[in-house]
Design a protein around this motif. Structure first.
Motif, mmCIF file in Angstrom:
data_model
loop_
_atom_site.group_PDB
_atom_site.id
_atom_site.type_symbol
_atom_site.label_atom_id
_atom_site.label_comp_id
_atom_site.label_asym_id
_atom_site.label_seq_id
_atom_site.Cartn_x
_atom_site.Cartn_y
_atom_site.Cartn_z
ATOM 1 N N ALA A 1 0.847 -1.195 0.000
ATOM 2 C CA ALA A 1 0.000 0.000 0.000
ATOM 3 C C ALA A 1 0.886 1.251 0.000
ATOM 4 O O ALA A 1 1.784 1.372 0.827
ATOM 5 N N PRO A 2 0.639 2.175 -0.905
ATOM 6 C CA PRO A 2 1.523 3.343 -1.020
ATOM 7 C C PRO A 2 1.294 4.425 0.041
ATOM 8 O O PRO A 2 2.173 5.225 0.274
ATOM 9 N N ASP A 3 0.140 4.457 0.662
ATOM 10 C CA ASP A 3 -0.216 5.585 1.521
ATOM 11 C C ASP A 3 -0.327 5.247 2.998
ATOM 12 O O ASP A 3 -1.270 5.671 3.662
ATOM 13 N N ASP B 1 -5.861 3.059 11.267
ATOM 14 C CA ASP B 1 -6.939 3.589 10.435
ATOM 15 C C ASP B 1 -6.666 3.313 8.951
ATOM 16 O O ASP B 1 -7.571 2.914 8.214
ATOM 17 N N GLN B 2 -5.430 3.537 8.529
ATOM 18 C CA GLN B 2 -5.076 3.320 7.119
ATOM 19 C C GLN B 2 -5.214 1.838 6.735
ATOM 20 O O GLN B 2 -5.712 1.517 5.657
ATOM 21 N N VAL B 3 -4.774 0.955 7.614
ATOM 22 C CA VAL B 3 -4.888 -0.483 7.345
ATOM 23 C C VAL B 3 -6.355 -0.885 7.276
ATOM 24 O O VAL B 3 -6.766 -1.624 6.380
ATOM 25 N N GLU B 4 -7.163 -0.395 8.207
ATOM 26 C CA GLU B 4 -8.594 -0.732 8.194
ATOM 27 C C GLU B 4 -9.275 -0.207 6.935
ATOM 28 O O GLU B 4 -10.122 -0.881 6.355
#
Length: 140
Positions: free
Chosen positions: A99-101, A130-133
């Protein structure tokens, strides 16, 4: 082991009530094959063969969505633990790693159904979660 081993395994399971992998290994030896226990287990898994009601038989895998089966736990100061359905941890870990972000992500380590995610800065733990979810669509 040649692909023919799969055909022999399926045939033996059709004509025999096999309740133990050792019995299956013996029958395979009689057929001219000598797979190790770990090789046999990998073939059984790939063929969707499981022990049901005390005997090995082929089962049709049901629909499964790995992202829907993921639970995320925070383990302060800088670790996330993801629990997945069996067999999905490595696939989910690759998605997270690529994932880039996801700022602050140090990397992942995956087993069969568990992933450890290391976060570089403990202050970013909640943000990485939060980003992973979001990546796994566990939250909008």
């Amino acid at each position: 082991m040649p692909a023919h081993l799969d055909e022999v395994i399926l045939r033996l399971l059709e004509v025999n009530e096999i309740t133990d992998q050792a019995v299956l290994q013996r029958l395979l030896t009689e057929e001219g094959f000598a797979p190790s226990q770990s090789t046999l287990s990998r073939h059984l898994k790939r063929l969707s063969i499981q022990k049901v009601s005390g005997r090995y038989q082929r089962v049709e895998p049901g629909p499964s969505e790995p992202a829907q089966a993921v639970n995320v736990l925070e383990v302060p100061p800088n670790l996330l633990v993801l629990k997945t359905a069996p067999g999905y941890a490595q696939v989910v870990a690759v998605m997270v790693d690529r994932a880039p972000d996801i700022p602050g992500l140090a990397g992942t380590v995956a087993g069969d159904d568990t992933i450890f995610i290391a976060v570089r800065d403990p202050s970013l733990l909640a943000e990485v979660r939060d980003q992973v979810e979001r990546l796994l669509r566990l939250t909008p």
